[in-house]
Design an enzyme around this catalytic site. Structure first.
Site, PDB file in Angstrom:
ATOM      1  CB  SER B  18     -10.584  -6.240   7.809  1.00  0.00           C
ATOM      2  OG  SER B  18      -9.756  -5.074   6.977  1.00  0.00           O
ATOM      3  CE  LYS B  77       1.372   9.545   2.324  1.00  0.00           C
ATOM      4  NZ  LYS B  77       0.089  10.062   2.722  1.00  0.00           N
ATOM      5  CG  ASN B  98      -6.419  -2.954   5.862  1.00  0.00           C
ATOM      6  OD1 ASN B  98      -5.417  -2.121   6.107  1.00  0.00           O
ATOM      7  ND2 ASN B  98      -7.292  -3.213   7.078  1.00  0.00           N
ATOM      8  CG  PHE B  99      -2.699   0.966   2.433  1.00  0.00           C
ATOM      9  CD1 PHE B  99      -3.200   2.174   3.245  1.00  0.00           C
ATOM     10  CD2 PHE B  99      -1.250   0.449   2.811  1.00  0.00           C
ATOM     11  CE1 PHE B  99      -2.328   2.477   4.506  1.00  0.00           C
ATOM     12  CE2 PHE B  99      -0.609   0.847   3.748  1.00  0.00           C
ATOM     13  CZ  PHE B  99      -1.109   1.802   4.933  1.00  0.00           C
ATOM     14  NE  ARG B 106      -1.060   7.446  -4.108  1.00  0.00           N
ATOM     15  CZ  ARG B 106      -2.161   7.004  -4.293  1.00  0.00           C
ATOM     16  NH1 ARG B 106      -2.584   6.627  -5.457  1.00  0.00           N
ATOM     17  NH2 ARG B 106      -2.963   6.763  -3.322  1.00  0.00           N
ATOM     18  CG  ASP B 171     -14.395  -4.945   9.098  1.00  0.00           C
ATOM     19  OD1 ASP B 171     -13.703  -4.578   8.073  1.00  0.00           O
ATOM     20  OD2 ASP B 171     -14.549  -3.952   9.819  1.00  0.00           O
TER      21      ASP B 171
END
Lengths: 382, 381
Positions: B18, B77, B98-99, B106, B171
């Protein structure tokens, strides 16, 4: 509310769905979109109904596609009307049309002529099959484009024969591509001061839709093959597909087969290795289909969702519109037409700075805004 | 030629199809697109979404979606990596991801965070089902979005099971909508200098895709319209609209006058059908008559009659036949791209022409982290 395309004037010579869908998106993003219509007939879509539903003199379909626009009527074959129109073109930022190749040129409204009057204009056209070649005069109609583009061999199970998409995908996609081209050209204009010619065709848009399948075909030389059952995408392996349950249907996307087998306790699936999930997808799907048909959709979702398996129930519109997942999106909006009818339709899917984009402005009657536009842009010769 | 988005820098954290299909379009329109990928595995599309045809260990699908882009690896991270990554954002024009909802919170990379760093940025965020609501954590995957939005009851015939569209249409349409939003925001920014937050979900996209038929549903007593019993192509359109079998193949017929069709094809039961409203209400019966009649001759025979009379009809092609057709050839839809190993790959080009020119680029998809060093030097050197 400040909208991104505020201040832009778009003249829409387009009819039916493809070009007008582009105009609708530009309008919802803040542009002022004026349909240029024949004084008697108007956009041919006014007389095209789906499921025989009408609002006033125009079809519900026309109202759906043309809300949030104005209408200026003009007989393009009258020199007087044309010269008035040229004054308006001088003030416009964008023109869209979806006539067959050569029609705008014949009317004296080809790109060269228009750009000579207004060098900053974005002139955007949608054709069926491009400007040249054996198909150029063939009707640029959605189903015909789907038929020629290979798309009919992607949906449905293998034995089903050629199966079209059940929506006007070519029209809708080419409308989106036109919007992309127009907006990119507007960004460029800001830097260069010059307008552009933007061209798309229904055919190129539907080929672009299939870019993954086509690229794979170019590399492998093998035509894509739909699976014998539960086909959902010809390139993907088992279990990807939709399965009947005891009381409905369940969609399962990419999922490691052995993990799925263990969660639902279907031992027969363990007989297949990961290397076989594409080659043997029909046998795997058959085993799975039989197994899933024994229990309800809710039963399977209860097992699969907590284990993060990619699945969802298959819903129809009655079921979908009852779901909180649908309601919280606020996709519906109300419009009151000129004749006082209330229409419920959907809104623009894009959210802008955290807000949804709605507009209560209905589709116009033919020439409804002639007087106001003539006055505003001083188009009358006196 | 000067491409419209030249000098626009897009930082793309999106994966799969997407978001990446949106950044592909931006790249073809001239933007510089840097894919930000996690170490070792990278874009999930490199391994999860695969055809059985691969080039240099990665599927043709990945190559098709990610050509004309760069790849840099950052472990978001890891605090050090994150800090270096933020220096890219400070100079970017567009950031997209697109998370699932919550992930960027976070990581400290929400619009609030990023616009504090770069107020002019266009921040584009694509989710499956929106940022709120009961489904927000569900996977935003194409088939699942087709499943929940009712679209599977539009393709095929009445007695077929729910039938998905066989291309990742949720998508791809989401990608086109996201591109529209990003471009609109870039246009506004060029006028005002202001950045913007553009949000979209695949669910909203699929509802918008059905806007014509859903509007009919909303205003016509919330009745659903069953698909045709036979020869289905669009549940809401009257006969003859559909695909028909002939003696040696198939042909399709779009909107047309049933009486005239009956005369042209010498199918006498249709020549009496002058009541136009029945073309919809009795479409299944009309289609059945038409189907039986069309089976008696070959496709070419019928097309000669119909095309000669300007009836909206067509033969049906597969990719092999299409590729040999002059009408396809003249569009020049194919282009060759070269990947890092020197291998060439044929794919399709951007469907938009600007000032009469095709937008093509020979740049193939990047290997994982292929440009990390260059990008580090440029932004953190």
């Amino acid at each position: 509310m400040d909208l991104p395309l505020q201040g832009l004037l778009v003249l829409e010579f387009s009819q039916y769905l493809s070009g007008p869908a582009a105009g609708l998106r530009l309008a919802d993003l803040g542009a002022r979109v004026v349909k240029i219509e024949h004084p008697e007939k108007g956009d041919a879509c006014r007389k095209l109904a789906i499921r025989n539903t009408w609002v006033d003199d125009s079809s519900l379909l026309f109202h759906t596609i043309n809300r949030n626009k104005e209408s200026f009527s003009s007989n393009l074959k009258s020199e007087e009307d044309l010269s008035t129109l040229f004054k308006l073109i001088g003030r416009a930022d964008v023109i869209t049309h979806n006539f067959r190749p050569g029609v705008m040129e014949k009317l004296g409204l080809g790109y060269d002529k228009v750009a000579a009057i207004n060098p900053r204009i974005i002139y955007a056209s949608i054709s069926g099959y491009g400007k040249e070649g054996p198909w150029k005069n063939k009707p640029g109609q959605d189903l015909l484009i789907q038929s020629l583009s290979g798309l009919l061999f992607t949906s449905g199970d293998q034995a089903a024969g050629p199966t079209p998409f059940g929506l006007a995908i070519a029209d809708i996609l080419s409308g989106s591509h036109l919007v992309q081209g127009i907006l990119a050209a507007l960004i460029k204009r800001h830097k260069t001061g010059r307008g552009s010619l933007v061209e798309v065709s229904l055919m190129e848009s539907v080929l672009d839709l299939q870019f993954e399948l086509l690229t794979t075909y170019f590399a492998s030389g093998h035509l894509p093959v739909r699976s014998a059952l539960a086909n959902a995408h010809p390139l993907l392996s088992a279990p990807y597909g939709i399965y009947a349950t005891a009381d409905g249907h369940l969609a399962i996307a990419m999922t490691p087969l052995h993990e799925l087998a263990e969660i639902i306790a279907c031992e027969d699936l363990l007989l297949f290795s990961n290397d076989e999930i594409f080659q043997k997808r029909d046998i795997i799907k058959e085993i799975l289909a039989k197994y899933l048909s024994q229990q309800s959709t809710a039963f399977w979702l209860g097992k699969l969702l907590p284990n993060d398996i990619w699945c969802m129930p298959v819903l129809d519109w009655h079921q979908m519109t009852e779901e909180e997942g649908y309601r919280q999106l606020h996709m519906e909006q109300d419009i009151v037409t000129g004749s006082g009818d209330r229409i419920k339709t959907t809104r623009c899917p894009i959210r802008w700075n955290g807000r949804i984009l709605t507009s209560a402005k209905p589709a116009p009657g033919i020439g409804e805004h002639n007087a106001s536009i003539k006055h505003e842009f001083k188009l009358t010769s006196e | 030629m000067t491409l419209p988005l030249e000098n626009i820098l897009v930082i793309d954290l999106s994966q799969f199809l997407s978001g990446p299909s949106a950044s592909l379009r931006l790249a073809d329109l001239g933007a510089e697109v840097i894919k930000i990928e996690k170490p070792i595995t990278g874009d999930i599309c490199r391994e999860l979404y695969v055809s059985d045809c691969s080039i240099d260990g990665e599927s043709t699908i990945f190559h098709a979606i990610n050509r004309n882009k760069k790849s840099a690896v950052y472990d978001l991270k890891n605090d050090e990596d994150l800090e270096r990554f933020r220096n890219l954002l400070a100079r970017a024009d567009v950031m997209m991801h697109n998370f699932r909802p919550g992930v960027m919170t976070r990581l400290g990379l929400t619009y609030e965070h990023v616009s504090a760093l770069n107020p002019g940025i266009v921040y584009a965020e694509l989710s499956g089902y929106g940022q709120d609501g009961p489904w927000k954590d569900r996977p935003g995957q194409d088939l699942l979005l087709q499943a929940v939005t009712g679209v599977t009851y539009l393709t095929g015939n009445k007695n077929d099971p729910p039938t998905p569209m066989g291309v990742a249409v949720a998508d791809i349409l989401s990608g086109t909508q996201l591109t529209q939003g990003i471009l609109a925001a870039l246009f506004q920014r060029s006028m005002t200098g202001k950045g913007a937050l553009v949000q979209l979900s695949m669910m909203e996209t699929m509802i918008d895709f059905q806007f014509e038929v859903l509007t009919c549903f909303f205003n016509d007593g919330r009745q659903t319209q069953p698909r045709s019993e036979n020869n289905g192509a669009h549940a809401y359109i009257a006969a003859p609209y559909g695909v028909y079998r002939t003696m040696d193949g198939y042909l399709s017929l779009a909107m047309g006058d049933i009486v005239r069709l009956g005369q042209l094809l010498q199918c006498s039961p249709l020549t009496d059908m002058s009541d136009k409203s029945k073309w919809f209400s009795e479409r299944d019966a009309i289609k059945e008559i038409l189907q039986a009649h069309l089976l008696t001759q070959k496709t070419a025979f019928w097309l000669e009659i119909l095309e000669g009379a300007d009836i909206w009809c067509s033969e049906i092609l597969d990719y092999e036949q299409l590729r040999k057709h002059e009408g396809y050839d003249i569009l020049k839809m194919e282009q060759e791209v070269v990947i890092g190993s020197g291998k060439a790959l044929t794919t399709t080009r951007c469907p938009i022409r600007i000032d009469g020119e095709l937008l093509i680029s020979a740049k193939g998809a990047p290997s994982l982290g292929e440009h990390t060093r260059d990008i580090e030097k440029r932004f953190n050197g």
